[in-house]
Design a protein around this motif. Structure first.
Motif, mmCIF file in Angstrom:
data_model
loop_
_atom_site.group_PDB
_atom_site.id
_atom_site.type_symbol
_atom_site.label_atom_id
_atom_site.label_comp_id
_atom_site.label_asym_id
_atom_site.label_seq_id
_atom_site.Cartn_x
_atom_site.Cartn_y
_atom_site.Cartn_z
ATOM 1 N N LEU A 260 0.571 -1.348 -0.117
ATOM 2 C CA LEU A 260 0.124 -0.033 -0.051
ATOM 3 C C LEU A 260 0.968 1.270 -0.066
ATOM 4 O O LEU A 260 0.410 2.263 -0.383
ATOM 5 C CB LEU A 260 -0.832 0.063 1.409
ATOM 6 C CG LEU A 260 -1.875 -1.099 1.309
ATOM 7 C CD1 LEU A 260 -2.782 -1.064 2.587
ATOM 8 C CD2 LEU A 260 -2.691 -1.176 0.092
ATOM 9 N N ALA A 261 1.879 1.097 0.507
ATOM 10 C CA ALA A 261 2.880 2.212 0.280
ATOM 11 C C ALA A 261 4.449 1.798 0.066
ATOM 12 O O ALA A 261 4.874 0.710 0.353
ATOM 13 C CB ALA A 261 2.992 3.041 1.547
ATOM 14 N N LEU A 262 5.255 2.908 -0.638
ATOM 15 C CA LEU A 262 6.678 2.458 -0.764
ATOM 16 C C LEU A 262 7.477 3.280 0.468
ATOM 17 O O LEU A 262 7.163 4.427 0.603
ATOM 18 C CB LEU A 262 6.994 3.076 -2.243
ATOM 19 C CG LEU A 262 6.443 2.595 -3.354
ATOM 20 C CD1 LEU A 262 6.940 3.292 -4.543
ATOM 21 C CD2 LEU A 262 6.580 1.142 -3.427
ATOM 22 N N PRO A 263 8.462 2.501 0.898
ATOM 23 C CA PRO A 263 9.114 3.160 1.831
ATOM 24 C C PRO A 263 9.916 4.269 1.573
ATOM 25 O O PRO A 263 10.691 4.323 0.413
ATOM 26 C CB PRO A 263 10.003 2.006 2.518
ATOM 27 C CG PRO A 263 9.536 0.719 1.924
ATOM 28 C CD PRO A 263 8.543 1.141 0.916
ATOM 29 N N TYR A 264 9.531 5.576 2.160
ATOM 30 C CA TYR A 264 9.968 6.965 1.959
ATOM 31 C C TYR A 264 11.218 7.587 2.677
ATOM 32 O O TYR A 264 11.977 8.002 2.381
ATOM 33 C CB TYR A 264 8.785 7.676 1.928
ATOM 34 C CG TYR A 264 9.051 8.891 1.230
ATOM 35 C CD1 TYR A 264 9.198 9.359 0.075
ATOM 36 C CD2 TYR A 264 8.687 9.985 2.177
ATOM 37 C CE1 TYR A 264 9.700 10.831 -0.340
ATOM 38 C CE2 TYR A 264 8.839 11.666 1.755
ATOM 39 C CZ TYR A 264 9.202 11.834 0.489
ATOM 40 O OH TYR A 264 9.405 13.174 -0.043
ATOM 41 N N ASP A 265 10.937 7.217 4.090
ATOM 42 C CA ASP A 265 11.951 7.762 5.117
ATOM 43 C C ASP A 265 12.029 6.908 6.286
ATOM 44 O O ASP A 265 11.272 5.727 6.449
ATOM 45 C CB ASP A 265 11.589 9.279 5.622
ATOM 46 C CG ASP A 265 10.384 9.227 6.519
ATOM 47 O OD1 ASP A 265 10.051 8.181 6.961
ATOM 48 O OD2 ASP A 265 9.884 10.367 6.675
ATOM 49 N N GLY B 157 10.633 4.807 13.141
ATOM 50 C CA GLY B 157 9.687 5.973 12.834
ATOM 51 C C GLY B 157 9.740 6.396 11.507
ATOM 52 O O GLY B 157 9.252 7.474 10.922
ATOM 53 N N GLY B 158 9.891 5.326 10.389
ATOM 54 C CA GLY B 158 9.837 5.605 9.182
ATOM 55 C C GLY B 158 8.202 5.564 8.437
ATOM 56 O O GLY B 158 7.439 5.053 9.154
ATOM 57 N N THR B 159 8.263 6.061 7.517
ATOM 58 C CA THR B 159 7.040 6.176 6.816
ATOM 59 C C THR B 159 7.050 5.768 5.163
ATOM 60 O O THR B 159 7.894 5.993 4.415
ATOM 61 C CB THR B 159 6.303 7.570 7.065
ATOM 62 O OG1 THR B 159 6.095 7.833 8.252
ATOM 63 C CG2 THR B 159 5.195 7.972 6.128
ATOM 64 N N GLY B 160 5.959 5.635 4.633
ATOM 65 C CA GLY B 160 5.882 5.428 3.219
ATOM 66 C C GLY B 160 4.983 6.366 2.392
ATOM 67 O O GLY B 160 4.029 7.185 3.043
ATOM 68 N N ILE B 161 4.914 6.344 1.240
ATOM 69 C CA ILE B 161 4.219 7.150 0.166
ATOM 70 C C ILE B 161 3.105 6.298 -0.419
ATOM 71 O O ILE B 161 3.470 5.391 -1.014
ATOM 72 C CB ILE B 161 4.770 8.285 -0.530
ATOM 73 C CG1 ILE B 161 5.844 7.533 -1.456
ATOM 74 C CG2 ILE B 161 5.685 9.269 0.369
ATOM 75 C CD1 ILE B 161 6.566 8.455 -2.640
#
Length: 490
Positions: free
Chosen positions: A171-176, A356-360
């Motif tokens: 659902l999301a690509l790792p971004y940070d 604490g990473g997030t995806g887009i």
């Protein structure tokens, strides 16, 4: 009731608050996907153009938290526009404001935001049903594929930031990839090494063998024997999300967790995580140690989040602290060559550092052609070449989420001083922390925002001395059980 909206037990039905309203509205918006799509404008499309140019003339909207990777991309969008002919408007907000904006956009069916900074806890888990499965684009022969595929992303990142419950869907690509590690004044550790070793009876140099009890002893030694810093340690113990992050490192190290099967609940996530386990003896032991640690820490810790802690460390108030690794760039700008980076200490069970990473993600509310255009941006924004450029950016740039970037010769050289990529000085520490055995993953559940507030509210009482560790953990567990009970099937 939509199938993806958690069922509520009549006996535990709470008053409807703003957060609950937004969550429910977003789910309804996702349910009405087919009828809502017509409300959003389509994308420019030329079937005869090359794959990267088929959507030239389209304008996309990307909503993001004000993070380093987005700052770098916003400052250098020209290569993407030149490649695709697509223009991108970037809106940056504080995370809670972003979550509300996204919820309202999904609920309305407008699809205003094509690409979304999908925080795993405040955005992805609550609104997972409203985001596109990215396999749809990766497997489309008419669209550019991800260089290296999904497998080039750090595996623990792809699960934690990119999936929810379903191991197959992306659902999301790792971004940070912000991750908590041990940051310390290497110059002071070197200066006092022999004295500390003699007084403490162990090698104080940070290593994978260092324990939290040894960390405590080192902090107290600095308090009592040096003038260069006022305190040995500092923490992000403000009544804020940062306090939950700071405590969780110790909780996991002592073998405690928020729920049974914490690795799964943190990695893939869960709609129903079961009963909270913060009342366990291991969690109580962690709380006892954390309370003791904060008693010898800089008193300013109770007023600091991660930014405040980073500033205090750079100002020379403290000798060491647990903090997110991307502060390395600021550390090196102020104290070049004086800071060291290591994995956080281990406890009786393991070592753990908060991820604490997030995806887009791509909005599933947007029309098909806009989703495809958004794929081009998400593909480009997370590509190895873009991540490498962001790493060297003067205005921002996060730490790469792709394994291939870490294999680049320039990146490998940057792991050692002198370096023009200071965040890479933390590479060894974060790689160790990202291992499945060491990564610290808070629960990825739709109701985590409320649970998080319960955790840091109760912990504030603990460090203020208003409640015992056992009472604090029991009260927190009871509060979390009331919150999660709303989502249990009756």
């Amino acid at each position: 009731m939509p199938a993806f909206l958690p069922a509520r037990s009549p006996a535990t039905r709470p008053p409807v608050g703003r957060r609950s309203l937004l969550r429910g509205a977003a789910a309804v918006g996702a349910a009405g996907l087919l009828t809502a799509c017509g409300r959003a404008a389509g994308a420019s499309f030329d079937a005869g153009a090359a794959p990267w140019r088929r959507y030239a003339g389209t304008t996309l909207n990307f909503i993001s938290e004000n993070t380093a990777p987005t700052a770098a991309i916003a400052a250098n969008l020209a290569p993407f526009t030149k490649l695709t002919g697509i223009h991108v408007n970037i809106v940056t907000l504080e995370l809670s404001a972003l979550a509300q904006k996204v919820a309202l956009d999904l609920a309305s069916g407008n699809g205003q935001y094509d690409v979304v900074y999908a925080d795993p806890y405040q955005v992805l888990a609550p609104y997972a049903a409203a985001f596109a499965d990215l396999r749809e684009f990766q497997e489309n022969p008419d669209l550019p594929r991800l260089p290296g595929g999904f497998g080039d992303f750090v595996a623990t990142h792809l699960d934690a930031a990119g999936r929810f419950e379903d191991k197959e869907k992306v659902l999301a690509l790792p971004y940070d990839s912000a991750t908590m590690i041990w940051q310390y004044r290497a110059d002071l550790f070197e200066k006092y090494h022999d004295r500390m070793a003699a007084d403490l009876g162990f090698d104080p140099a940070p290593s994978d063998g260092t324990t939290w009890e040894q960390y405590y002893a080192i902090a107290r030694w600095f308090n009592e024997h040096t003038d260069e810093v006022k305190y040995g340690t500092g923490h992000q113990a403000k009544q804020h999300d940062s306090l939950m992050c700071d405590f969780s490192n110790v909780l996991w190290a002592y073998g405690g967790d928020y729920f049974d099967d914490g690795a799964r609940v943190g990695s893939l996530g869960a709609t129903d995580p079961g009963r909270c386990r913060l009342g366990s003896e291991r969690a109580v032991a962690a709380a006892e140690f954390y309370q003791r640690l904060l008693k010898i820490a800089d008193p300013g810790s109770r007023t600091w989040d991660w930014d405040g802690l980073g500033a205090a460390f750079r100002a020379g108030r403290i000798a060491m602290c647990p903090n997110f690794h991307e502060y390395a760039a600021s550390n090196e700008a102020v104290m070049p060559g004086k800071v060291g980076y290591a994995r956080l200490p281990k406890g009786p069970a393991r070592a753990a550092g908060m991820y604490g990473g997030t995806g887009i993600a791509i909005s599933g509310v947007a029309p098909k052609r806009r989703r495809e255009a958004a794929w081009l941006f998400a593909n480009w924004a997370t590509a190895p070449k873009t991540q490498l450029a962001g790493l060297a950016s003067k205005v921002g740039g996060g730490t790469p989420t792709r394994t291939s970037v870490y294999a680049e010769r320039a990146v490998l050289r940057a792991e050692h001083r002198p370096t023009k990529l200071p965040n890479m000085l933390t590479a060894k520490a974060v790689r160790e922390t990202w291992r499945p055995a060491n990564i610290g993953l808070r629960p990825k559940i739709p109701m985590w925002g409320e649970c998080d507030t319960a955790v840091y509210t109760q912990l504030s009482g603990l460090i203020a001395g208003d409640a015992s560790p056992r009472a604090t953990m029991r009260a927190t567990a009871e509060r979390i059980d009331r919150i999660t009970a709303r989502g249990w099937v009756a």
